[in-house]
Each structure stands twice: as C-alpha cells, then as structure tokens.
Scaffold this active site. Structure first.
Site, short mmCIF file in Angstrom:
data_model
loop_
_atom_site.label_atom_id
_atom_site.label_comp_id
_atom_site.label_asym_id
_atom_site.label_seq_id
_atom_site.Cartn_x
_atom_site.Cartn_y
_atom_site.Cartn_z
N SER A 39 64.74 66.56 24.77
CA SER A 39 63.84 65.78 24.53
C SER A 39 62.56 66.18 24.93
CB SER A 39 64.26 64.57 25.73
OG SER A 39 64.59 64.86 26.89
N HIS A 71 66.98 61.89 20.96
CA HIS A 71 67.44 63.01 20.36
C HIS A 71 68.12 62.54 18.65
CE1 HIS A 71 68.67 65.37 24.16
NE2 HIS A 71 68.14 64.00 24.74
N THR A 93 75.43 66.93 22.55
CA THR A 93 76.28 66.00 23.13
C THR A 93 76.17 66.43 24.63
OG1 THR A 93 77.82 65.86 21.31
CG2 THR A 93 78.83 65.31 23.50
N HIS A 94 75.85 65.37 25.54
CA HIS A 94 75.83 65.65 26.87
C HIS A 94 77.15 65.84 27.53
CE1 HIS A 94 71.56 65.10 26.14
NE2 HIS A 94 71.35 65.80 26.82
N GLU A 193 68.99 62.79 40.10
CA GLU A 193 69.23 63.36 41.41
C GLU A 193 68.96 62.54 42.32
OE1 GLU A 193 67.58 65.29 39.21
OE2 GLU A 193 69.38 65.66 38.19
N SER A 212 71.72 69.46 31.24
CA SER A 212 72.29 70.07 29.94
C SER A 212 72.19 71.67 30.26
CB SER A 212 71.43 69.69 28.68
OG SER A 212 70.09 70.21 28.66
N ASN A 235 58.74 65.21 34.42
CA ASN A 235 58.50 64.64 35.92
C ASN A 235 58.87 65.85 36.95
OD1 ASN A 235 61.39 63.80 34.86
ND2 ASN A 235 61.46 64.00 37.11
N1 HPA Z 1 66.56 65.03 36.71
C1 HPA Z 1 67.58 65.37 35.94
N2 HPA Z 1 67.43 65.43 34.41
C2 HPA Z 1 66.05 65.03 34.12
C3 HPA Z 1 65.00 64.82 34.81
C4 HPA Z 1 65.30 64.97 36.29
O1 HPA Z 1 64.38 64.83 37.19
N3 HPA Z 1 63.95 64.58 33.92
C5 HPA Z 1 64.27 64.62 32.66
N4 HPA Z 1 65.59 65.00 32.66
#
Ligand code: HPA
Length: 272
Positions: A39, A71, A93-94, A193, A212, A235
């Site tokens: 992404s 995606h 694929t995650h 998380e 991933s 972020n």
């Molecule tokens: N954590 C896990 N996956 C992510 C995050 C995150 O803060 N931001 C974008 N993908």
C-alpha cells in the site's frame, strides 16, 4: 472450493506453473527483477519502465483475489530503460487472510520461477522511531518474524544473515542518502497492534510494525533471491502517536506519498 496450494502437491511446481502462465500471457520468457507493490507504492509501476503486458493476477495459477483496497490485483511485465525485465506484482495475499503461508509466499516463489534474481518487497507500515513521520519511506535492515509461522517446510535450515541485502541497501542510499532504515516486525494482524505490543516490538529491537514482508523475505531467500525491502511509514505506531489508527488514514498517507516514493523506487530499481 479447492485451491491448488491447499493440495499436498509441491508448492514449487505450482509456482513453476504460475511462471509458465506469466510467460505465456505476457509474451516475456523470463524476468530479472521482481517487485511487490504494497500500500502506497502502487504508482511505481508506471515509472519503472515501459509496460509490456498487464494481466489480471487471477489468470495466473495459484493467485487469489486481492482482499484489500489499495492492492491492485494485476501482474505486469515492464522493461526498464536499461533493458531489464521487471515483474511487478500488485497482488499480495496477507497472512491474516488465514489461507496459510503457502499462499502468502506464492508470488515470491513464482517470481523466482520466472528467473528473477532480486526480490523487492514494499509495504505500508507503522513507525516506532519518533523521528519518523507519515509519508516517509525507510529501508528494512532486518526483521522479527512474530507470526510464529514459516514458509519453510520440514527440516529446511536456511541462513538469514544479511537477508535484506546490504549491497542493495547501499544501492538505495546511492539514490537517496537520507534514507533511514529499521527492523521490520511482522505481526499476524489484521488488528493493528496495541500500544503494549508496539512497546514489546521496540524492546525486542524493532522499528517498523506491519503485517507482511517477513514471511515473503524468508521464501525469497529460500529461492536464492537477493532481497530489498522498503516500508512506507503511513503512521506512527499505536501509542507512539497519541491518536488512534484508522485504515482510511493509512491509505490516505500512502496516496499522499505515492508520487515521491514511486520515483524513489523506480530510480533504485534502475540502478540494481
Ligand atoms: N501496524 C501494522 N500494520 C500497519 C500499520 C501499523 O501501524 N500501518 C500500516 N500498516
């Protein structure tokens, strides 16, 4: 519905069948470099070179429908200005989709079966280093695989020293000397998380949190490819940033940074 990778058959022969599909559908017999677009990285394909062919991933053996907005479910064959064939995989694929690791790493094994010697893995992820900000690309220097799973089956002992090639990181820094790097922690997801989990990752030596890449990198190394990993920090990770995380903001940060990071990726691939 049955899926080819759910059968006990050898996943490498399925990857070979997928590579044969790609050769037939693109008209390109082999590829030199493969790039998985995570992404935020979707625009890179246009900048890497001339598009020779674009095919829906669903026409290639073993590829599943994309589960996620952002995606693109396509596979492209591009030719760089220097004449290298690049396979661009826009269909990831995650692990959190729950279909097992074989499906997660199928694109990487397919890339190897097309002849690719370099696997470039990109993703959008959360940042732990407080100096980082949303929209910043960083190099992956190493990983912590926190999924408790592995793409390797049986007694397959494979060296993971220098998994994220120091040589390729140098190439990337020759394009952008300001690129920082960090240790990527792959969580299962799909929930982001908790702040406590981010603190755990930090204590363990992690700098980037995502869902991933680590499992894919292991499979790439098993297939003998050299790996380059990039994270777009979409972020600051939970608790590092005081505000709650939203998927919409993650997508938006990717969109805002897309042009710049795609050019960076194209320039780096051009020098590999
Ligand atoms: N954590 C896990 N996956 C992510 C995050 C995150 O803060 N931001 C974008 N993908």
């Amino acid at each position: 519905m049955t899926h080819p990778l759910d059968h006990p058959a050898d996943p490498f022969s399925i990857a070979q069948a997928a590579a044969d599909d790609i050769a037939r559908l693109t008209g390109v017999a082999g590829h030199d470099i493969a790039v998985t677009l995570g992404s935020g990285w979707g625009k890179a394909a246009e900048l890497l070179g001339e598009t020779v062919a674009t095919i829906p991933a669903t026409e290639v053996t073993g590829f599943s429908k994309p589960a996620l907005e952002g995606h693109v479910g396509t596979i492209r064959s591009l030719r760089t200005p220097s004449g290298r064939n690049v396979l661009v995989i826009g269909a990831r694929t995650h692990y959190y989709e729950g279909h097992g690791v074989r499906r997660v790493v199928h694109s990487v094994r397919t890339a190897a079966a097309t002849g690719a010697k370099v696997m470039v893995l990109t993703n959008g992820a959360g940042g732990i280093k407080p100096a980082w900000s949303a929209g910043q690309p960083v190099l992956i220097s190493d990983h912590l695989n926190l999924t408790s799973d592995s793409p390797l089956e049986g007694a397959t002992f494979i060296d993971m020293t220098d998994l994220y090639s120091a040589r390729l990181r140098e190439v990337a820094r020759s394009v952008d000397p300001d690129l920082d790097e960090g240790v990527y922690c792959q969580f299962r997801g799909p929930q982001y998380e908790t702040p406590a989990e981010v603190q755990m990752a930090k204590t363990l030596g992690g700098h980037i949190v995502g869902m991933s890449t680590a499992l894919e990198a292991i499979a790439a190394r098993q297939s003998g490819m050299e790996v380059l990993g990039f994270s777009l920090i979409t972020n600051l990770a939970a608790g590092i940033s005081p505000s709650p995380l939203s998927h919409a903001e993650v997508i938006e940060a990717g969109r805002a940074a897309e042009g710049r990071i795609s050019q960076l990726l194209a320039d780096v691939v051009g020098r590999i």
